[in-house]
Design an enzyme around this catalytic site. Structure first.
Site, mmCIF file in Angstrom:
data_model
loop_
_atom_site.group_PDB
_atom_site.id
_atom_site.type_symbol
_atom_site.label_atom_id
_atom_site.label_comp_id
_atom_site.label_asym_id
_atom_site.label_seq_id
_atom_site.Cartn_x
_atom_site.Cartn_y
_atom_site.Cartn_z
ATOM 1 N N LEU A 197 31.376 91.724 26.435
ATOM 2 C CA LEU A 197 30.523 92.043 25.290
ATOM 3 C C LEU A 197 29.900 90.734 24.815
ATOM 4 O O LEU A 197 30.539 89.680 24.878
ATOM 5 C CB LEU A 197 31.338 92.667 24.148
ATOM 6 C CG LEU A 197 32.000 94.021 24.406
ATOM 7 C CD1 LEU A 197 32.848 94.421 23.210
ATOM 8 C CD2 LEU A 197 30.953 95.093 24.700
ATOM 9 N N ASP A 198 28.675 90.804 24.325
ATOM 10 C CA ASP A 198 28.050 89.616 23.757
ATOM 11 C C ASP A 198 28.891 89.100 22.593
ATOM 12 O O ASP A 198 29.629 89.858 21.956
ATOM 13 C CB ASP A 198 26.644 89.945 23.244
ATOM 14 C CG ASP A 198 25.699 90.372 24.355
ATOM 15 O OD1 ASP A 198 25.972 90.044 25.520
ATOM 16 O OD2 ASP A 198 24.690 91.044 24.045
ATOM 17 N N LYS A 199 28.741 87.819 22.309
ATOM 18 C CA LYS A 199 29.506 87.189 21.230
ATOM 19 C C LYS A 199 29.445 87.996 19.936
ATOM 20 O O LYS A 199 30.463 88.242 19.291
ATOM 21 C CB LYS A 199 28.986 85.770 20.989
ATOM 22 C CG LYS A 199 29.641 85.050 19.817
ATOM 23 C CD LYS A 199 29.042 83.669 19.600
ATOM 24 C CE LYS A 199 29.672 82.981 18.393
ATOM 25 N NZ LYS A 199 29.091 81.631 18.155
#
Length: 318
Positions: free
Chosen positions: A138-140
């Protein structure tokens, strides 16, 4: 220290005919790095129809692949005592609810303080699993569910589910603009031709398919349920921007903040304060790699999205 493990079996797809063996192997055994696979091929650890393969030889399609991996210390990052919100754990899997702001894997600019560092502290043996057992990311600034494999066998099975598109991942998102109906975006994604840190819809990109459904409409925004068929970098963010409904708070694909005329002061303040993309991985469904049981988990909206939801509904009620 290294450890021999069981042979991994796969088959060259007919659609892969004519390609180099090392390219096909990198796709079939995606849990391992390309450099490690190259070395194993050269060491004779990869058999193609029972014979040692060569990296550059072309495949016909339909051949049997047999890989004899050699487990080594796969991860060199240091353990760190970072809290983990674990929803499920057994001998094969961990399901983690990742908070926004936590990077999944170390990279330039984020050498530590990541989910991987936390996993190494919580379960040191995961250092023996490629990529620390992380099979998808998942993106940050995206919150929500991630599955982590605790063994190579579990990781191999989970990667196969991702490749077969049988692992179901569902997201909740708030988009700018009012959508008339749900739909599907089928548009290839690759590196932006100019801004190399960004992704974009490009003709020579990798296939990417996103399904979206309207949950609720507000005066200037839409609450969406989104399901991925594929898992390209920034896929949801890129696809929603492509159809002119970028995610609320997305600093990369949403452009600078533009407040619609006539919204409530409370919503305007809430939008200014919301500094991440409004995206949450709410549901995960997969087949357990050992038991074969169909399993699913859900994670409620995090507090910041719950508060924004309340402001959107209040503004719509005015």
């Amino acid at each position: 220290m290294s450890e021999e493990i069981e042979t991994l079996i796969s088959e060259v797809g007919l659609e892969q005919a004519g390609r180099r063996l090392d390219q096909v192997v990198a796709e079939q055994f995606a849990q391992f790095s390309r450099s490690r696979l190259q070395r194993w091929i050269k060491d004779g650890r990869l058999l193609l129809d029972g014979r040692p393969g060569k990296p550059k030889q072309k495949v016909r399609g339909g051949e049997r692949l047999e890989l004899v991996p050699q487990l080594e210390q796969e991860v060199t990052s240091r353990p760190q005592p970072i809290p983990l919100d674990i929803l499920f754990e057994d001998e094969s899997l961990l399901v983690v609810n990742k908070p926004a702001g936590l990077v999944v894997h170390p990279a330039v600019g984020n050498p530590d303080g990541t989910l991987l560092n936390a996993l190494l502290h919580y379960f040191p043996a995961i250092s023996q699993v490629p990529r620390g057992g992380i099979v998808h990311r998942l993106d940050k600034e995206t919150s929500g569910l991630l599955v982590v494999a605790k063994t190579l066998q579990a990781q191999t099975a989970l990667v196969a589910q991702l490749q077969a598109r049988s692992m179901k991942r569902e997201y909740r998102a708030f988009a700018q603009g009012v959508m008339a109906a749900g739909g599907k975006v089928d548009a290839p994604i690759g590196r932006h031709p100019v801004h190399r840190t960004r992704m974009a819809v490009v003709a020579n990109g990798k296939p990417a398919v996103t399904h979206y459904r309207v949950i609720e409409r507000y005066r200037f925004h839409t609450d969406l349920r989104i399901q991925l068929e594929t898992g390209r970098t920034h896929q949801i963010r890129v696809h929603m921007a492509q159809i002119r409904f970028p995610l609320v708070g997305d600093p990369v694909y949403g452009g600078r903040l533009r407040l619609p005329t006539g919204i409530s002061d409370a919503l305007a303040e809430g939008l200014r304060a919301f500094k991440r993309q409004a995206l949450h991985a709410r549901r995960l469904e997969l087949v357990h790699p050992e038991s074969g049981e169909q399993m699913s988990w859900e994670a409620p909206l995090p507090e910041d999205m719950e508060q924004l939801l309340g402001l959107l509904r209040a503004d719509a009620a005015e």
